[in-house]
Design an enzyme around this catalytic site. Structure first.
Site, PDB file in Angstrom:
ATOM      1  N   SER A 261       9.151  33.938 -19.766  1.00  0.00           N
ATOM      2  CA  SER A 261      10.071  32.962 -20.364  1.00  0.00           C
ATOM      3  C   SER A 261       9.666  32.481 -21.747  1.00  0.00           C
ATOM      4  CB  SER A 261      10.241  31.761 -19.430  1.00  0.00           C
ATOM      5  OG  SER A 261      11.080  32.096 -18.352  1.00  0.00           O
TER       6      SER A 261
ATOM      7  N   LYS B 219      12.292  32.891 -24.415  1.00  0.00           N
ATOM      8  CA  LYS B 219      13.305  31.889 -24.735  1.00  0.00           C
ATOM      9  C   LYS B 219      13.004  31.187 -26.058  1.00  0.00           C
ATOM     10  CE  LYS B 219      14.608  31.028 -19.905  1.00  0.00           C
ATOM     11  NZ  LYS B 219      13.726  31.956 -19.185  1.00  0.00           N
TER      12      LYS B 219
ATOM     13  N   SER C  67      14.067  26.089 -18.156  1.00  0.00           N
ATOM     14  CA  SER C  67      13.834  27.510 -18.463  1.00  0.00           C
ATOM     15  C   SER C  67      14.942  28.356 -17.839  1.00  0.00           C
ATOM     16  CB  SER C  67      12.461  27.964 -17.962  1.00  0.00           C
ATOM     17  OG  SER C  67      12.072  29.176 -18.570  1.00  0.00           O
TER      18      SER C  67
ATOM     19  N   LYS D 245       6.447  25.856 -24.629  1.00  0.00           N
ATOM     20  CA  LYS D 245       7.134  26.643 -23.601  1.00  0.00           C
ATOM     21  C   LYS D 245       6.159  27.270 -22.612  1.00  0.00           C
ATOM     22  CE  LYS D 245      10.984  28.070 -21.861  1.00  0.00           C
ATOM     23  NZ  LYS D 245      10.329  28.014 -20.527  1.00  0.00           N
TER      24      LYS D 245
END
Length: 428
Positions: A66, A69, A126, A228
């Site tokens: 993720s 992202k 997420s 993140k």
């Protein structure tokens, strides 16, 4: 019964059933192969100078999960800055987007959702479905957008990164490195300074649901304000974090954590090391630790993670933290001992208010008030505990405003991408 008689009674279908049962029994009873740990890599850099403070396997290929992202959101910020997207623009959810594997916020085909909500969904929950909606809104299709992502990565200097989707779901050809992710984080901090604050969002409320940010260091480590987390089996637990103390910012990247707590604890070690490293000036050589033991900082286990304090600080930092904690306690006491209805009438002011949201934790309500109050000095901060079917909520408001001031304040906050609602005296 003779053996030949028994064999005569075994039809082909019965033989198949028996064989399948035997194979299933063997599979259940056989010892499971030990899970392979995901490969580890890390890097820490000084955000201003780009000086490498620590590196281990920093250029080895890894699955971003993720962390992908970050690039999708970077490109959304690019588009907003260029006028191709607006934060309040609504995008339509496709069947493909709605069908993404978790983590998701539960989008439905044909549903409308704003760009701002999509960004916040990606930052906090997420959400894989939200990132596909963004990708389709910018690139038409996810394969086309993935090409755009890779091109943008190359332009940023991420020479070892290739994207195949906008959300980080498993793909054998989607690869990056710790160094490239640090480069991406640095670009988000510099190119999109006005939008970086989205990565500090503690919670996001949408469609009667509250999504907490997966990055626990936002609440657990002094100075962390983004950015993140990521996880798939092949990558292990990943994290890119940025922290600022005493005017100095560092960026840390960890790939291959054995668990979320172990990954977080490892990041704490790296950030502590970075802030304890003196700033070098002039022509002094750049330092990069590439030893196999990571410069003395080994990846720790889940059990050890519990023993690592997420607030490890120097003596000077502990003194500053104690002063900040004392002030926070005073502020919190003033917020929580005065109900909203009383605060609204204090000082002879009108009782209009600006509502900033309702949160699961009082600390989240206080955090959003801390961001908003400098923009609305006339408003008095208020946190009110509410009851709901899912447990208590803490409502954050700036109260004691006139109608004109409340509406003007909310307009100002919205221009700074802070969600708010004007509340009249009769609204309660």
């Amino acid at each position: 019964m003779r053996h030949s008689d028994a064999v005569k009674g075994w039809t082909p279908s019965r033989l198949v059933t028996i064989c399948f049962t035997l194979l299933l029994s063997i599979a259940v009873l056989a010892p499971a192969a030990p899970a392979q740990a995901a490969p580890y890599s890390a890097i820490v850099v000084d955000a201003e100078s780009g000086r490498v403070l620590h590196a281990q396997n920093a250029d080895d290929p890894r699955f971003p999960a993720s962390l992908t992202k970050m690039m999708t959101i970077h490109m959304a910020f690019d588009a907003i800055k260029a006028g191709r997207l607006r934060l309040d623009q609504q995008l339509t959810v496709s069947s493909y987007a709605a069908g993404q594997a978790p983590s998701v916020i539960g989008l439905r085909p044909g549903q409308k959702i704003t760009v701002r909500e999509l960004i916040l969904s990606g930052v906090t929950k997420s959400a894989n479905d939200a990132m596909v909606v963004l990708a389709e809104g910018m690139g038409g299709t996810t394969p086309k957008f993935a090409e755009m992502m890779t091109t943008r990565a190359r332009a940023l200097g991420m020479s070892r990164t290739t994207f195949r989707n906008p959300n980080g779901l498993p793909d054998p050809h989607q690869k990056t490195t710790a160094r490239d992710m640090a480069t991406l984080a640095q670009s988000l901090l510099t190119t999109h300074r006005d939008y970086y604050h989205y990565f500090s969002t503690p919670e996001f409320e949408w469609n009667d649901k509250v999504f907490a940010n997966h990055n626990r260091l936002l609440q657990r480590y002094q100075g962390v304000d983004g950015i993140k987390t990521g996880f798939i089996r092949a990558s292990g637990f990943n994290l890119v974090a940025s922290a600022k103390r005493d005017g100095r910012r560092v960026i840390g990247v960890v790939f291959g954590g054995t668990s979320a707590p172990a990954r977080d604890a490892r990041m704490v070690q790296l950030l502590d090391m970075a802030f304890d490293t003196p700033v070098r000036r002039g022509n002094e050589p750049m330092m990069a630790s590439t030893a196999s033991d990571g410069g003395g900082f080994g990846l720790i286990s889940s059990a050890q993670a519990a023993e690592v304090s997420p607030r490890a600080m120097s003596k000077k930092e502990r003194q500053a933290a104690r002063k900040a904690d004392a002030k926070a306690k005073l502020d919190k006491a003033s917020l929580n001992t005065k109900p909203a209805s009383t605060a609204a009438k204090s000082g002879g002011k009108s009782s209009w208010a600006v509502q900033l949201g309702a949160f699961r934790q009082p600390s989240a309500a206080e955090a959003v008030l801390a961001k908003a109050q400098p923009r609305v000095p006339a408003g008095e901060p208020s946190v009110e505990k509410l009851r709901s079917d899912d447990g208590p909520l803490f409502r954050a408001r700036l109260v004691g405003l006139s109608e004109t001031d409340a509406r003007s304040a909310c307009d100002s906050l919205k221009r700074r991408n802070l969600a708010c609602t004007v509340v009249s005296p009769t609204a309660g």
